[in-house]
Design a protein around this motif. Structure first.
Motif, mmCIF file in Angstrom:
data_model
loop_
_atom_site.group_PDB
_atom_site.id
_atom_site.type_symbol
_atom_site.label_atom_id
_atom_site.label_comp_id
_atom_site.label_asym_id
_atom_site.label_seq_id
_atom_site.Cartn_x
_atom_site.Cartn_y
_atom_site.Cartn_z
ATOM 1 N N SER A 1 22.274 -25.840 -1.278
ATOM 2 C CA SER A 1 21.334 -25.965 -0.030
ATOM 3 C C SER A 1 21.415 -24.846 1.083
ATOM 4 O O SER A 1 20.466 -24.226 1.521
ATOM 5 C CB SER A 1 21.347 -27.270 0.377
ATOM 6 N N ALA A 2 22.730 -24.688 1.439
ATOM 7 C CA ALA A 2 23.048 -23.752 2.540
ATOM 8 C C ALA A 2 22.664 -22.521 2.036
ATOM 9 O O ALA A 2 21.997 -21.515 2.778
ATOM 10 C CB ALA A 2 24.474 -23.826 2.913
ATOM 11 N N GLY A 3 23.072 -22.028 0.761
ATOM 12 C CA GLY A 3 22.715 -20.741 0.370
ATOM 13 C C GLY A 3 20.987 -20.484 0.115
ATOM 14 O O GLY A 3 20.567 -19.356 0.709
ATOM 15 N N LEU A 4 20.548 -21.640 -0.300
ATOM 16 C CA LEU A 4 18.938 -21.389 -0.431
ATOM 17 C C LEU A 4 18.148 -21.240 0.772
ATOM 18 O O LEU A 4 17.392 -20.520 1.257
ATOM 19 C CB LEU A 4 18.374 -22.748 -1.152
ATOM 20 N N SER A 5 19.036 -21.852 1.979
ATOM 21 C CA SER A 5 18.362 -21.852 3.401
ATOM 22 C C SER A 5 18.549 -20.564 3.996
ATOM 23 O O SER A 5 18.122 -20.522 5.095
ATOM 24 C CB SER A 5 18.809 -23.022 4.064
ATOM 25 N N GLY A 6 19.495 -19.623 3.656
ATOM 26 C CA GLY A 6 19.860 -18.471 4.308
ATOM 27 C C GLY A 6 20.942 -18.364 5.308
ATOM 28 O O GLY A 6 20.784 -17.793 5.959
ATOM 29 N N VAL A 7 21.431 -19.509 5.208
ATOM 30 C CA VAL A 7 22.806 -19.701 5.918
ATOM 31 C C VAL A 7 23.521 -18.398 5.736
ATOM 32 O O VAL A 7 24.180 -17.952 4.693
ATOM 33 C CB VAL A 7 23.606 -21.160 5.785
ATOM 34 N N ARG A 8 24.299 -18.016 7.012
ATOM 35 C CA ARG A 8 25.104 -16.799 6.810
ATOM 36 C C ARG A 8 26.602 -17.293 6.323
ATOM 37 O O ARG A 8 26.913 -18.045 6.374
ATOM 38 C CB ARG A 8 25.405 -15.909 8.220
ATOM 39 N N LEU A 9 27.233 -16.214 5.589
ATOM 40 C CA LEU A 9 28.538 -16.399 5.079
ATOM 41 C C LEU A 9 29.298 -17.028 5.805
ATOM 42 O O LEU A 9 30.500 -18.193 5.432
ATOM 43 C CB LEU A 9 29.246 -15.445 4.012
ATOM 44 N N TRP A 10 29.864 -16.355 7.168
ATOM 45 C CA TRP A 10 30.805 -16.859 8.031
ATOM 46 C C TRP A 10 30.734 -18.236 8.294
ATOM 47 O O TRP A 10 31.418 -18.784 8.366
ATOM 48 C CB TRP A 10 31.076 -15.603 8.964
ATOM 49 N N PRO A 11 29.198 -18.455 8.872
ATOM 50 C CA PRO A 11 29.175 -19.956 9.388
ATOM 51 C C PRO A 11 29.311 -20.949 8.400
ATOM 52 O O PRO A 11 30.052 -21.958 8.560
ATOM 53 C CB PRO A 11 27.772 -19.795 9.938
ATOM 54 N N PHE A 12 28.958 -20.379 7.093
ATOM 55 C CA PHE A 12 29.116 -21.352 5.927
ATOM 56 C C PHE A 12 30.573 -21.682 5.655
ATOM 57 O O PHE A 12 30.916 -22.800 5.499
ATOM 58 C CB PHE A 12 28.545 -20.842 4.723
ATOM 59 N N ALA A 13 31.337 -20.572 5.639
ATOM 60 C CA ALA A 13 32.664 -20.834 5.347
ATOM 61 C C ALA A 13 33.432 -21.517 6.243
ATOM 62 O O ALA A 13 34.407 -22.641 6.120
ATOM 63 C CB ALA A 13 33.319 -19.523 5.044
ATOM 64 N N VAL A 14 33.352 -21.361 7.453
ATOM 65 C CA VAL A 14 33.918 -22.137 8.810
ATOM 66 C C VAL A 14 33.430 -23.600 8.793
ATOM 67 O O VAL A 14 34.188 -24.493 8.787
ATOM 68 C CB VAL A 14 33.536 -21.464 10.225
ATOM 69 N N GLY A 15 32.077 -23.764 8.632
ATOM 70 C CA GLY A 15 31.513 -25.075 8.276
ATOM 71 C C GLY A 15 32.202 -25.827 7.429
ATOM 72 O O GLY A 15 32.454 -27.086 7.318
ATOM 73 N N THR A 16 32.353 -25.361 6.301
ATOM 74 C CA THR A 16 33.025 -25.881 5.223
ATOM 75 C C THR A 16 34.447 -26.278 5.249
ATOM 76 O O THR A 16 34.896 -27.493 4.967
ATOM 77 C CB THR A 16 32.971 -24.950 3.718
ATOM 78 N N LEU A 17 35.091 -25.432 5.934
ATOM 79 C CA LEU A 17 36.533 -25.599 6.154
ATOM 80 C C LEU A 17 36.640 -26.740 7.129
ATOM 81 O O LEU A 17 37.337 -27.672 6.741
ATOM 82 C CB LEU A 17 37.296 -24.517 6.811
ATOM 83 N N VAL A 18 35.897 -26.957 8.208
ATOM 84 C CA VAL A 18 36.159 -28.019 9.224
ATOM 85 C C VAL A 18 35.472 -29.249 8.486
ATOM 86 O O VAL A 18 36.044 -30.158 8.785
ATOM 87 C CB VAL A 18 35.196 -27.662 10.455
ATOM 88 N N GLY A 19 34.440 -29.159 7.792
ATOM 89 C CA GLY A 19 33.648 -30.373 7.400
ATOM 90 C C GLY A 19 34.472 -30.945 6.126
ATOM 91 O O GLY A 19 34.538 -32.344 5.874
ATOM 92 N N GLU A 20 35.050 -30.143 5.468
ATOM 93 C CA GLU A 20 35.731 -30.926 4.264
ATOM 94 C C GLU A 20 37.412 -31.264 4.674
ATOM 95 O O GLU A 20 38.090 -31.978 4.134
ATOM 96 C CB GLU A 20 36.222 -29.991 3.291
ATOM 97 N N LEU A 21 37.608 -31.038 5.970
ATOM 98 C CA LEU A 21 38.922 -31.259 6.299
ATOM 99 C C LEU A 21 39.601 -32.905 6.275
ATOM 100 O O LEU A 21 40.504 -32.988 5.817
ATOM 101 C CB LEU A 21 39.083 -31.109 7.977
ATOM 102 N N PRO A 22 38.779 -33.873 6.629
ATOM 103 C CA PRO A 22 39.032 -35.182 6.476
ATOM 104 C C PRO A 22 39.295 -35.693 5.203
ATOM 105 O O PRO A 22 40.235 -36.356 4.555
ATOM 106 C CB PRO A 22 38.252 -36.086 7.320
ATOM 107 N N TRP A 23 38.305 -35.031 3.992
ATOM 108 C CA TRP A 23 38.525 -35.288 2.716
ATOM 109 C C TRP A 23 39.700 -34.550 2.141
ATOM 110 O O TRP A 23 40.364 -35.372 1.144
ATOM 111 C CB TRP A 23 37.168 -35.094 2.215
ATOM 112 N N THR A 24 39.977 -33.423 2.502
ATOM 113 C CA THR A 24 40.997 -32.884 1.857
ATOM 114 C C THR A 24 42.158 -33.382 2.289
ATOM 115 O O THR A 24 43.212 -33.498 1.573
ATOM 116 C CB THR A 24 40.983 -31.383 2.386
#
Length: 215
Positions: A143-166
């Motif tokens: 969804s993020a790739g399809l929506s044109g999100v930039r790579l750096w915000p995507f990587a940072v958002g993934t790192l922070v958002g996945e933190l509790p599950w990880t």
């Protein structure tokens, strides 16, 4: 229904069927069980783990069982950074692939909806909130790739958002006496509700201003 939409629906059905069949035939538990004898050698096991992270998007395995294995083999202090880096790495291929999806039909409509969402929330905030909600990791990446999100915000958002599950997965794995990757039974309802509450808090303000206050 548009012709492009029909073709894309058929394609998605075929891809989804492939993932279901593969998940029934091969599971991360079976893969790690086959290489469990390498757990005593973290360096050798690291090669297997790297391969699993790279190939995981091809078979749409969930990420949490892999985090459990990382915690079991490497413990918390070493395992947590390894698992976080692995999650970001394994999320990037579907993210980049989705950038090349066509603009027509179902994909075009999904791109428009996603673009409005990430414009309203901000790219990093939107990815963080999406990752906190218990949605399959690849759905968010596509969804993020399809929506044109930039790579750096995507990587940072993934790192922070996945933190509790990880953290939950690594902690569960580090406490195991024998390897099991069915899931993280210790995550429990409190973490789930807490993550959803944080995601809601991140989204409610931007979405209200974008879609309600302007009316």
């Amino acid at each position: 229904m548009e012709r492009a939409t029909r073709r894309q629906l058929v394609g998605l059905a075929l891809v989804g069927s492939f993932f279901v069949v593969v998940s029934l035939v091969i599971s991360p538990r079976e893969v790690f069980a086959r290489f469990q004898h390498l757990a005593a050698d973290p360096v050798a096991f690291g090669g297997v783990l790297a391969l699993v992270y790279l190939l995981r998007p091809l078979v749409a395995w969930p990420v949490t069982p892999i985090s459990v294995v990382v915690g079991y083999v490497y413990g918390i202090e070493v395992g947590l950074p390894i698992a976080l880096v692995g999650i970001v790495v394994t999320a990037i291929p579907p993210f980049l692939l989705a950038r090349h999806f066509p603009d027509s039909g179902l994909f075009g409509k999904a791109r428009d909806v996603g673009s409005r969402f990430f414009t309203a929330t901000g790219e990093t905030r939107g990815v963080i909130a999406s990752r906190l909600v218990p949605i399959p990791t690849d759905v968010i990446s596509y969804s993020a790739g399809l929506s044109g999100v930039r790579l750096w915000p995507f990587a940072v958002g993934t790192l922070v958002g996945e933190l509790p599950w990880t953290v939950a997965g690594v902690l569960a794995g580090s406490s195991m006496e024998s390897l099991a990757t069915e899931g993280v039974a210790g995550i429990g309802l409190p973490l789930l509700l807490g993550a959803v509450a944080v995601a809601t808090a991140l989204l409610v303000g931007p979405l209200y201003r974008q879609f309600v206050a302007k009316q």
